[in-house]
Design a protein around this motif. Structure first.
Motif, PDB file in Angstrom:
ATOM      1  N   PHE A 119       0.639  -2.282  -5.460  1.00 40.64           N
ATOM      2  CA  PHE A 119       1.677  -2.349  -4.440  1.00 40.64           C
ATOM      3  C   PHE A 119       1.985  -3.815  -4.147  1.00 40.64           C
ATOM      4  CE2 PHE A 119       0.111   1.933  -3.411  1.00 40.64           C
ATOM      5  CZ  PHE A 119       1.307   2.615  -3.189  1.00 40.64           C
ATOM      6  N   SER A 166       3.152   5.211  -0.750  1.00 43.63           N
ATOM      7  CA  SER A 166       2.897   4.659   0.570  1.00 43.63           C
ATOM      8  C   SER A 166       4.232   4.560   1.306  1.00 43.63           C
ATOM      9  CB  SER A 166       2.232   3.293   0.497  1.00 43.63           C
ATOM     10  OG  SER A 166       1.857   2.867   1.796  1.00 43.63           O
ATOM     11  N   PHE A 184       1.528   6.946  10.709  1.00 40.66           N
ATOM     12  CA  PHE A 184       0.948   6.137   9.639  1.00 40.66           C
ATOM     13  C   PHE A 184       0.807   4.706  10.123  1.00 40.66           C
ATOM     14  CE2 PHE A 184       1.490   3.550   5.691  1.00 40.66           C
ATOM     15  CZ  PHE A 184       0.299   3.930   5.080  1.00 40.66           C
ATOM     16  N   LEU A 234      -0.730   0.290   5.131  1.00 43.67           N
ATOM     17  CA  LEU A 234      -1.508   0.302   3.898  1.00 43.67           C
ATOM     18  C   LEU A 234      -2.516  -0.843   3.928  1.00 43.67           C
ATOM     19  CD1 LEU A 234      -1.723   1.706   1.094  1.00 43.67           C
ATOM     20  CD2 LEU A 234      -0.131  -0.029   0.237  1.00 43.67           C
ATOM     21  N   SER A 284      -7.184   1.647  -0.305  1.00 42.97           N
ATOM     22  CA  SER A 284      -6.793   2.799  -1.123  1.00 42.97           C
ATOM     23  C   SER A 284      -6.820   4.101  -0.329  1.00 42.97           C
ATOM     24  CB  SER A 284      -7.721   2.918  -2.336  1.00 42.97           C
ATOM     25  OG  SER A 284      -7.624   1.780  -3.157  1.00 42.97           O
ATOM     26  N   ASP A 316      -5.571   4.636   2.414  1.00 43.93           N
ATOM     27  CA  ASP A 316      -4.375   4.781   3.237  1.00 43.93           C
ATOM     28  C   ASP A 316      -3.150   5.274   2.465  1.00 43.93           C
ATOM     29  OD1 ASP A 316      -5.656   3.819   5.584  1.00 43.93           O
ATOM     30  OD2 ASP A 316      -5.411   1.765   4.879  1.00 43.93           O
ATOM     31  N   ARG A 317      -3.249   5.420   1.155  1.00 43.69           N
ATOM     32  CA  ARG A 317      -2.087   5.924   0.412  1.00 43.69           C
ATOM     33  C   ARG A 317      -1.796   7.359   0.830  1.00 43.69           C
ATOM     34  NH1 ARG A 317      -4.625   3.875  -5.226  1.00 43.69           N
ATOM     35  NH2 ARG A 317      -6.212   5.292  -4.387  1.00 43.69           N
ATOM     36  N   VAL A 318      -0.533   7.707   0.904  1.00 41.37           N
ATOM     37  CA  VAL A 318      -0.158   8.991   1.510  1.00 41.37           C
ATOM     38  C   VAL A 318       0.111  10.095   0.492  1.00 41.37           C
ATOM     39  CG1 VAL A 318       0.775   7.830   3.531  1.00 41.37           C
ATOM     40  CG2 VAL A 318       2.312   8.410   1.644  1.00 41.37           C
ATOM     41  N   PRO A 338       9.083   6.174  -0.938  1.00 36.59           N
ATOM     42  CA  PRO A 338       7.707   6.030  -1.449  1.00 36.59           C
ATOM     43  C   PRO A 338       7.604   4.867  -2.417  1.00 36.59           C
ATOM     44  CG  PRO A 338       8.772   7.900  -2.467  1.00 36.59           C
ATOM     45  CD  PRO A 338       9.710   7.424  -1.402  1.00 36.59           C
TER      46      PRO A 338
END
Length: 426
Positions: free
Chosen positions: A232, A342, A376, A379, A382, A384-386, A426
């Protein structure tokens, strides 16, 4: 009665994986920290699995606990001791030694668990490493940056999943970055007691990122794969995508594989699987870190589909000191990719397109873990990725393209905390 396999670290997905295809019912014993068992409601999960014989609560993060476990459970007679999580690797290696079964070796597991120690050992063995130093304050971070101009990576030496890791571009960022990075809460995945704070400052290496997944028996490689990695954007180096196999020249694949073999030899790693991360700059692979366990992020599933190979079965055979029945291929026949999602921080108002993405060409798994009404917070690691989406195709490039096309169909509307409505893709 079948000799049990001891799995250290509770991973619910293991119950639904291919393990059940080669392990008989009642042959698996999980060992997990009491706090984690409680927070993840692990007993309820294993109660529905015929595979699990027992769940033993044990504070395996602490020193000496493997030897204590061995004396308390002296008659267990396991066929194998397998670490499923990063923090489980030293305990599993020591327990394997005590029971006289195959394993990484306690010394090797300890080296791999501490990135600062791994730097010392691998650098002495001639493996390229970035400049690195232990730091205990923002002032020491600034001193490191003064000695090593350019970007600096501040990170823990003893955590996982990019927790507490940040890239700094200016010494003036050190104070805030230190505050950010020492917050290393992994929630339900770790015990409630505090973990020792160990921080590293390292020179940032610019280049393409890869990982090597290698299965070894008695120090000799049996199988190896090179995975391509994308991150990211932003100061947190968190994986956006993995592509199997990496779409690179054969010469670079061979180089990364050989450097991983040299690294395992340098640490004294004996039997098991490693997941080693590298950055290639000007043709030179620089070591990022190496874990003595299965890769996460769905990489093993990608490998099994792209080659194809029953890597789970082969790994367990090796750990049980049994012959590997199936031929382990040297090259993949297809490509596979995972793409993570994310969003911007804020209140989630709507999630659309998940079903459409799941039905897209090549997609065999699609999951979004947030829904309308969730908040949310950003980020940071890892964890925290949705969401994530996995694809197979005829080649790595095609798999990557199909993953991008599918993920573009997912729309997540977020209302930022400042109260303005905006759409975050995303």
């Amino acid at each position: 009665m079948t000799r049990p396999v001891v799995l250290v670290g509770f991973v619910a997905a293991a119950l639904g994986s291919s393990i059940k295809d080669f392990q008989p019912d009642g042959s698996v014993i999980f060992v997990e920290e009491p706090d984690v068992v409680r927070k993840r409601d692990a007993r309820k999960t294993v109660a529905g699995s015929a595979l699990v014989r027992e769940l033993i609560e044990w504070e395996f993060h602490l020193p000496g606990k493997a030897d204590e476990f061995y004396h308390v459970h002296h008659d267990l007679d396991p066929a194998a001791v397998v670490p499923l999580t990063e923090y489980a690797t030293p305990f599993a290696a020591r327990l394997a030694e005590r029971y006289g079964v195959a394993g990484a070796g306690f010394g090797a597991a300890q080296i791999l668990r501490d990135k600062a120690v791994l730097r010392l050992v691998s650098r002495a063995a001639g493996i390229a490493n970035p400049a690195s130093a232990r730091v205990e304050s923002p002032e020491q971070v600034r001193e490191f940056m003064a000695r090593h101009p350019g970007k600096t990576v501040l990170k823990p030496s003893n955590r996982q999943a990019s927790v507490g890791t940040q890239v700094l571009t200016d010494p003036a960022e050190a104070e805030q970055a230190w505050t950010n990075c020492v917050v290393q809460d992994e929630g339900i995945f770790v015990p409630d007691r505090a973990m020792e704070l160990k921080m590293l400052a390292e020179s940032f290496v610019e280049g393409d990122e890869f990982s090597v997944e290698m299965l070894l028996r008695d120090g000799e490689p049996l199988f190896a794969n090179v995975t391509g990695k994308r991150l990211f954007p932003g100061p947190r180096p968190i994986e956006l995508a993995h592509i199997v196999p990496a779409d690179i020249p054969d010469e670079l694949t061979a180089t990364l594989t050989e450097e991983t073999r040299r690294l395992t030899a340098a640490t004294g790693f004996r039997t098991g699987i490693v997941h080693c991360e590298w950055i290639v700059s000007d043709g030179v692979p620089y070591l990022v870190e190496c874990a003595g366990r299965f890769a996460g992020d769905g990489i093993i599933e990608l490998i099994q589909r792209a080659y194809p190979v029953e890597l789970n079965r082969a790994y367990f055979s090796v750990m049980k000191d049994e012959p590997v029945v199936d031929l382990l291929p040297r090259k993949a026949e297809r490509g596979a990719a995972v793409r993570f999602l994310s969003i911007e921080p804020g209140l989630i108002e709507d999630v659309r397109g998940v079903e459409k993405a799941a039905q897209s060409e090549g997609v065999f798994m699609c999951d979004v873990s947030v829904s309308a009404g969730d908040r949310f917070d950003g980020l940071r690691s890892s964890w925290d990725r949705v969401g994530d989406l996995m694809v197979t195709a005829d080649s790595p490039a095609e798999a990557s393209r199909l993953a991008e096309e599918a993920v573009a169909l997912i729309e997540i509307d977020v209302r930022p905390d400042r109260g303005e409505r905006e759409n975050a893709a995303p």
